[in-house]
Design a protein around this motif. Structure first.
Motif, PDB file in Angstrom:
ATOM      1  N   ASN A 199      45.616  35.317  34.650  1.00 53.65           N
ATOM      2  CA  ASN A 199      46.514  36.306  35.256  1.00 53.65           C
ATOM      3  C   ASN A 199      46.588  35.977  36.744  1.00 53.65           C
ATOM      4  O   ASN A 199      45.601  36.132  37.474  1.00 53.65           O
ATOM      5  CB  ASN A 199      45.975  37.716  35.037  1.00 53.65           C
ATOM      6  CG  ASN A 199      46.927  38.791  35.553  1.00 53.65           C
ATOM      7  OD1 ASN A 199      47.716  38.551  36.464  1.00 53.65           O
ATOM      8  ND2 ASN A 199      46.845  39.982  34.977  1.00 53.65           N
ATOM      9  N   ASN A 201      47.742  37.414  39.255  1.00 50.52           N
ATOM     10  CA  ASN A 201      47.411  38.509  40.163  1.00 50.52           C
ATOM     11  C   ASN A 201      45.910  38.704  40.336  1.00 50.52           C
ATOM     12  O   ASN A 201      45.480  39.411  41.254  1.00 50.52           O
ATOM     13  CB  ASN A 201      48.041  39.816  39.690  1.00 50.52           C
ATOM     14  CG  ASN A 201      49.553  39.809  39.837  1.00 50.52           C
ATOM     15  OD1 ASN A 201      50.092  39.210  40.759  1.00 50.52           O
ATOM     16  ND2 ASN A 201      50.242  40.461  38.914  1.00 50.52           N
ATOM     17  N   ASP A 202      45.119  38.075  39.462  1.00 45.65           N
ATOM     18  CA  ASP A 202      43.666  38.159  39.586  1.00 45.65           C
ATOM     19  C   ASP A 202      43.088  37.006  40.399  1.00 45.65           C
ATOM     20  O   ASP A 202      41.880  36.975  40.660  1.00 45.65           O
ATOM     21  CB  ASP A 202      43.012  38.158  38.198  1.00 45.65           C
ATOM     22  CG  ASP A 202      43.320  39.431  37.419  1.00 45.65           C
ATOM     23  OD1 ASP A 202      43.607  40.455  38.060  1.00 45.65           O
ATOM     24  OD2 ASP A 202      43.274  39.380  36.169  1.00 45.65           O
ATOM     25  N   GLU A 203      43.941  36.062  40.785  1.00 46.52           N
ATOM     26  CA  GLU A 203      43.476  34.956  41.616  1.00 46.52           C
ATOM     27  C   GLU A 203      43.053  35.478  42.988  1.00 46.52           C
ATOM     28  O   GLU A 203      43.511  36.535  43.443  1.00 46.52           O
ATOM     29  CB  GLU A 203      44.575  33.901  41.775  1.00 46.52           C
ATOM     30  CG  GLU A 203      44.934  33.181  40.486  1.00 46.52           C
ATOM     31  CD  GLU A 203      43.787  32.307  39.977  1.00 46.52           C
ATOM     32  OE1 GLU A 203      43.476  31.296  40.624  1.00 46.52           O
ATOM     33  OE2 GLU A 203      43.193  32.679  38.941  1.00 46.52           O
ATOM     34  N   ASP A 204      42.161  34.759  43.652  1.00 52.30           N
ATOM     35  CA  ASP A 204      41.638  35.181  44.960  1.00 52.30           C
ATOM     36  C   ASP A 204      42.784  35.542  45.899  1.00 52.30           C
ATOM     37  O   ASP A 204      43.733  34.766  46.074  1.00 52.30           O
ATOM     38  CB  ASP A 204      40.803  34.045  45.565  1.00 52.30           C
ATOM     39  CG  ASP A 204      39.943  34.511  46.732  1.00 52.30           C
ATOM     40  OD1 ASP A 204      40.461  35.222  47.610  1.00 52.30           O
ATOM     41  OD2 ASP A 204      38.753  34.161  46.756  1.00 52.30           O
TER      42      ASP A 204
END
Length: 245
Positions: A199, A201-204
């Motif tokens: 996902n 949007n869950d990346e740093d």
């Protein structure tokens, strides 16, 4: 400087003066940083230590220039430094801003390298170029910084997808490039989620939003944050205080 018969050659110097009452933006970019990052084995698609080192070098630029330097935005191998409209440092000579920022940033990058890469020897010194841009109003400045933050997202989404195809699916560089040709953001998000369970949007958030450096209003302490600077929240608060016309 002592006078002599040869002093006339100073007239060949051409000092460009930046326009008065404009925000001064100095954008610094790494030269041939793809080669530099490959030589030093930076992690793909993002190397957190490398990005933190860039921010450390940018902090040193703030220490050099003091209160006239209002804020900065950085991503990948670039940083944009913003000076206030009423800054008269160096009598607004362009060459001073670009040369001193590039010099201080590059020397700081080398100086702090061992702190971020203790087990990696610097193979050769990095090179950074810089250019000065005059922004006549806060609107244009905000649009400029929004452009750089959008660029952060676009490039990072592409690189995240590109390196997933390469590292997880074993594609070659040309194969991954061909797979992504003509795709839009939604397509890349779908590839990441459906094929790799990623996902985006869950990346740093550092990778997705870049890093904004500014001074806290009361303490004047420097702070580096991974925040949105396109919307109004930042500008209705600290941003407005920093850069008020």
């Amino acid at each position: 400087m002592a006078k002599s018969q040869y002093e006339y050659v100073r007239h060949f110097e051409n000092a460009r003066i930046l326009l008065p009452k404009t925000y001064i933006v100095v954008r610094l970019d790494g030269r041939s940083f793809t080669t530099f990052s490959d030589t030093h084995g930076f992690q793909k698609p993002n190397d957190k230590a490398a990005l933190q080192l860039m921010t450390q070098a940018a902090m040193e630029v703030f220490n050099e220039f003091g209160a006239d330097l209002k804020m900065a935005f950085g991503e990948s191998d670039e940083y944009s430094f913003v000076f206030g409209k009423h800054c008269t440092m160096f009598k607004r000579r362009e060459s001073k801003y670009v040369s001193l920022i590039a010099s201080r940033f590059a020397s700081s990058y080398v100086f702090h390298w061992p702190s971020y890469f203790p087990d990696k020897k610097l193979q050769y010194p990095p090179t950074f170029d810089a250019r000065a841009i005059e922004m006549p109003s806060l609107k244009y400045l905000r649009d400029y910084l929004s452009w750089r933050q959008v660029d952060t997202h676009v490039n990072n989404l592409y690189n995240t997808c590109f390196w997933a195809l390469r590292l997880k699916s074993g594609m070659t560089g040309p194969e991954a490039t061909a797979r992504l040709k003509g795709t839009f953001s939604g397509d890349k998000n779908e590839i990441l989620f459906s094929q790799y369970g990623i996902n985006y949007n869950d990346e740093d958030i550092m990778f997705r939003k870049g890093t904004t450096i500014s001074r806290l209003a009361e303490s004047k302490q420097l702070t580096a944050e991974n925040i949105d600077i396109i919307g109004d929240d930042f500008w209705s608060g600290r941003g407005n205080e920093l850069l008020e016309d």
